[in-house]
Scaffold this active site. Structure first.
Site, PDB file in Angstrom:
ATOM      1  N   CYS A  31      35.343  35.559  34.011  1.00  0.00           N
ATOM      2  CA  CYS A  31      36.730  34.710  34.105  1.00  0.00           C
ATOM      3  C   CYS A  31      36.939  33.815  32.842  1.00  0.00           C
ATOM      4  O   CYS A  31      35.908  32.386  33.641  1.00  0.00           O
ATOM      5  CB  CYS A  31      36.899  34.506  35.628  1.00  0.00           C
ATOM      6  SG  CYS A  31      38.402  33.488  35.774  1.00  0.00           S
ATOM      7  N   CYS A  34      37.413  30.521  35.014  1.00  0.00           N
ATOM      8  CA  CYS A  34      36.828  29.758  35.612  1.00  0.00           C
ATOM      9  C   CYS A  34      35.764  28.681  34.977  1.00  0.00           C
ATOM     10  O   CYS A  34      35.565  27.872  35.630  1.00  0.00           O
ATOM     11  CB  CYS A  34      36.262  30.968  36.825  1.00  0.00           C
ATOM     12  SG  CYS A  34      37.015  31.695  37.782  1.00  0.00           S
TER      13      CYS A  34
END
Length: 108
Positions: A31, A34
């Site tokens: 991600c 993230c």
């Protein structure tokens, strides 16, 4: 104080039974957002000291906890106080917005 890595197995002890408010960052290795927010969370962890514990839970390694709390997108940050989920934010927020959220939630 750096962020703590937690798992499904340690969630109850590390988060629900914590005497300190806990911000849990639900993330995954693949991600991009993230990864963007990770250094911001580290800074917050150091800046806020013992007012809050910041924990990271990898949704791939520990899928039960995100499912239990309705995490559908990542990054998702959930604030827990006294064993209860009190607030949730989805998406990579800038540091100022995260601090504002924590202040509104009584932490910070």
């Amino acid at each position: 104080m750096a962020t703590h890595k937690i798992t499904d197995d340690s969630f109850e002890a590390d988060v629900l039974k914590s005497s300190t408010p806990v911000l849990v960052d639900f993330w995954a290795e693949w991600c991009g957002p993230c990864k963007q927010i990770a250094p911001i969370l580290e800074e917050l962890s150091e800046g806020l000291g013992d007012k809050i514990k910041i924990a990271k839970l990898n949704i791939e390694d520990s899928p039960m906890t995100p499912s239990r709390f309705g995490v559908r997108g990542i990054p998702t940050m959930i604030l827990f106080k006294d064993g209860q989920m009190t607030s949730m934010k989805v998406g990579a927020l800038p540091k100022a917005k995260l601090l504002e959220w924590l202040n509104e939630s009584g932490v910070g």
